[in-house]
Design a protein around this motif. Sequence first.
Motif, short mmCIF file in Angstrom:
data_model
loop_
_atom_site.label_atom_id
_atom_site.label_comp_id
_atom_site.label_asym_id
_atom_site.label_seq_id
_atom_site.Cartn_x
_atom_site.Cartn_y
_atom_site.Cartn_z
N ASN A 60 0.78 -1.08 0.08
CA ASN A 60 0.01 -0.22 -0.07
C ASN A 60 0.81 1.13 -0.12
N GLY A 61 2.37 1.16 -0.16
CA GLY A 61 2.92 2.21 -0.28
C GLY A 61 3.27 2.95 1.12
N LEU A 62 2.93 2.44 2.41
CA LEU A 62 3.24 2.95 3.78
C LEU A 62 4.49 2.77 4.17
N ILE A 63 5.22 1.91 3.84
CA ILE A 63 6.48 1.56 4.42
C ILE A 63 7.48 1.24 3.47
N THR A 64 8.84 1.53 3.71
CA THR A 64 9.82 0.96 2.50
C THR A 64 10.14 -0.54 2.77
N ALA A 65 10.88 -1.11 1.66
CA ALA A 65 11.26 -2.41 1.65
C ALA A 65 12.23 -2.55 2.76
N GLU A 149 11.85 -3.15 -4.87
CA GLU A 149 12.71 -2.54 -3.83
C GLU A 149 13.58 -1.47 -4.54
N GLN A 150 14.27 -1.58 -5.86
CA GLN A 150 14.89 -0.80 -6.33
C GLN A 150 14.12 0.37 -6.96
N LEU A 151 12.82 0.39 -7.19
CA LEU A 151 12.05 1.37 -7.73
C LEU A 151 11.60 2.18 -6.61
N GLY A 152 11.32 1.73 -5.29
CA GLY A 152 10.52 2.21 -4.42
C GLY A 152 9.24 2.45 -4.57
N LYS A 153 8.79 1.86 -5.48
CA LYS A 153 7.35 1.48 -5.70
C LYS A 153 6.72 0.13 -5.89
N ALA A 154 5.87 -0.45 -5.28
CA ALA A 154 5.22 -1.87 -5.18
C ALA A 154 4.02 -2.14 -5.93
N LYS A 155 3.71 -3.36 -6.65
CA LYS A 155 2.66 -3.60 -7.18
C LYS A 155 1.58 -3.75 -5.94
N ASP A 157 0.71 -0.46 -7.35
CA ASP A 157 0.83 0.91 -7.64
C ASP A 157 1.32 0.88 -9.05
N ILE A 158 0.56 1.56 -9.82
CA ILE A 158 0.72 1.69 -11.29
C ILE A 158 1.99 2.28 -11.80
N ALA A 159 2.78 3.06 -10.97
CA ALA A 159 4.29 3.40 -11.34
C ALA A 159 4.98 2.27 -11.41
N ILE A 160 5.02 1.14 -10.87
CA ILE A 160 6.06 -0.03 -11.16
C ILE A 160 5.85 -0.46 -12.33
N PHE A 161 4.34 -0.40 -13.17
CA PHE A 161 4.05 -0.88 -14.46
C PHE A 161 4.49 0.17 -15.55
N ASN A 162 4.11 1.26 -15.01
CA ASN A 162 4.68 2.30 -16.30
C ASN A 162 6.39 2.32 -16.12
N HIS A 163 7.05 1.87 -15.30
CA HIS A 163 8.41 1.97 -15.23
C HIS A 163 8.87 0.59 -16.06
N ALA A 164 8.13 -0.51 -15.84
CA ALA A 164 8.36 -1.70 -16.82
C ALA A 164 7.93 -1.08 -18.36
N PHE A 165 6.86 -0.72 -18.72
CA PHE A 165 6.55 -0.19 -19.80
C PHE A 165 7.51 0.60 -20.85
N SER A 166 8.14 1.63 -19.69
CA SER A 166 9.34 2.37 -20.47
C SER A 166 10.47 1.76 -20.73
N LEU A 167 10.88 0.51 -19.98
CA LEU A 167 11.86 -0.37 -20.12
C LEU A 167 11.62 -1.39 -21.64
N MET A 168 10.41 -1.72 -21.68
CA MET A 168 9.84 -2.51 -22.67
C MET A 168 9.69 -1.86 -24.02
#
Length: 230
Positions: A60-65, A149-155, A157-168
């Motif tokens: 839920n994005g409330l704490i870090t890895a 853990e590397q991105l600082g966003k977890a599923k 969260d749409i941000a981790i998918f958008n990051h993957a799409f950019s790499l793809m």
Amino acid sequence: MSTLLNKYKWILFDADETLFHFDAFAGLKLMFSRFDIDFSANDFTLYQQVNKPLWVEYQNGLITAAHLQHTRFNEWASKLSVTPQHLNSQFLAAMADICQPLPGARELVDSLSGRVNLGIITNGFTELQSIRLSRTGFQDAFSPVVISEQLGKAKPDIAIFNHAFSLMGEPEKHQVLMVGDNLHSDILGGNNAGIDTCWLNHYGAAVSDDISPSYQVNNLTELHQLLHSN
């Protein structure tokens, strides 16, 4: 012959309990045996009472890895006079030592390699992912490997998918499929990101009213059949 596989240019996989068996109890038993401690089922129950809510907060994005990894081992660390970081590293090393692909994973990956691009999006931790991919011989099959853990966003969260799409290379979303065992991180996350989803429903759980996967299978062999069927 047209198969469902022809619909997709990318298939993204979760890691734990999707591609790899993740037996936390066995990993903890092995890790604590190296400290000459017999880690019991009751110990595991107490560990999960701390660990599980931390994972919910992390997703839920409330704490870090880092907060999750250290907090779950605080009590044991003080008992053993070591740091929580040390225990967490020892746990991930033990998990790597017992890691096995799930039944059907190798056959599925072999059947897809060269026909479709394969990637991983995982909420698991960096220290475990690369060694596990290497030891199972999967490291060349998946690119990108996106680790929360590397991105600082977890599923989810749409941000981790958008990051993957950019790499793809920003693929067409209708040509991307997300496969995962967790309805609330993998399927909800994929749905929110606008891609098709396949729920690996190992235990025959009921589908949530508000989270609907595009497909549902009970195991990777069924997914293999689904993708290669008409």
